[in-house]
Design a protein around this motif. Structure first.
Motif, short mmCIF file in Angstrom:
data_model
loop_
_atom_site.label_atom_id
_atom_site.label_comp_id
_atom_site.label_asym_id
_atom_site.label_seq_id
_atom_site.Cartn_x
_atom_site.Cartn_y
_atom_site.Cartn_z
N ILE A 190 -2.39 23.18 -7.31
CA ILE A 190 -1.13 22.60 -6.94
C ILE A 190 -1.23 21.23 -7.49
N GLN A 191 -0.24 20.69 -8.24
CA GLN A 191 -0.16 19.45 -8.78
C GLN A 191 0.82 18.82 -8.24
N ALA A 234 -2.15 22.58 6.28
CA ALA A 234 -1.01 21.90 5.74
C ALA A 234 -0.43 22.54 4.30
N ILE A 235 -1.29 23.32 3.54
CA ILE A 235 -0.95 24.03 2.48
C ILE A 235 -0.09 25.59 3.12
N LYS A 236 -0.57 26.13 4.21
CA LYS A 236 0.19 26.89 4.56
C LYS A 236 1.60 26.80 5.23
N LYS A 288 -14.47 22.87 8.81
CA LYS A 288 -13.39 21.70 8.92
C LYS A 288 -12.00 22.33 8.68
N MET A 289 -11.99 23.19 7.80
CA MET A 289 -10.82 23.85 7.42
C MET A 289 -10.05 23.08 6.22
N VAL A 290 -10.97 22.45 5.72
CA VAL A 290 -10.33 21.48 4.52
C VAL A 290 -10.78 22.00 3.26
N ILE A 291 -9.96 21.98 2.34
CA ILE A 291 -10.19 22.25 0.98
C ILE A 291 -10.60 21.31 0.00
N PRO A 292 -11.20 21.19 -0.86
CA PRO A 292 -11.50 20.04 -1.80
C PRO A 292 -10.32 19.81 -2.71
N MET A 293 -10.06 18.62 -3.19
CA MET A 293 -9.02 18.42 -3.93
C MET A 293 -9.40 17.30 -5.30
N GLU A 294 -8.90 17.49 -6.31
CA GLU A 294 -9.37 16.66 -7.36
C GLU A 294 -8.67 15.44 -7.22
N VAL A 295 -9.13 14.37 -7.36
CA VAL A 295 -8.47 13.10 -7.26
C VAL A 295 -8.56 12.33 -8.54
N ARG A 296 -7.28 11.92 -9.12
CA ARG A 296 -7.25 11.28 -10.31
C ARG A 296 -6.70 9.88 -9.72
#
Length: 127
Positions: free
Chosen positions: A28-29, A86-88, A118-126
């Motif tokens: 997801i972008q 939040a994604i769901k 924690k039911m938190v998935i990693p995200m790439e931060v730019r």
């Protein structure tokens, strides 16, 4: 009053087809900056105290940098992340019966997994 269900007299069996699960990995972008706000433990404690009728203390000096760090969701290993629910919820909200996808159907069929305790998935931060 509920009706009583009688079993078939001929001892026939009911068979169910197994669920055909499919897995999909997506990227997801975003199109705009993402702002997160997870309630800090300090804010949650202040709300609990106020509801309990405790007197509030004098205001402390604020540290905006630390407040921003505390508001970020983090994975089990401390990386920035986003809650799976939040994604769901976003996927369910995107469904619409006029588009041929009913929200109830998506809600029943969609299972998200991962995210650790924690039911938190990693995200790439730019930046």
């Amino acid at each position: 009053m509920a009706s009583k269900v009688n079993p078939p007299a001929d001892n026939s069996r009911v068979s169910l087809k197994p669920v055909q699960a499919q897995y999909l990995k997506i990227k997801i972008q975003g199109t705009s900056p993402m702002i997160q706000h997870q309630w800090s433990e300090k804010a949650l404690r202040a709300m609990r105290d106020k509801h309990a009728g405790k007197k509030t203390k004098e205001r402390e000096i604020r540290d905006p940098q630390q407040e921003g760090i505390d508001a970020m969701y983090k994975t089990d290993d401390g990386r920035p992340g986003i809650p799976l629910l939040a994604i769901k919820s976003a996927l369910i909200d995107a469904a619409h019966k006029d588009l041929g996808i009913e929200k109830t159907l998506v809600r029943k069929a969609l299972f998200v997994q991962g995210g650790g305790a924690k039911m938190v998935i990693p995200m790439e931060v730019r930046c």
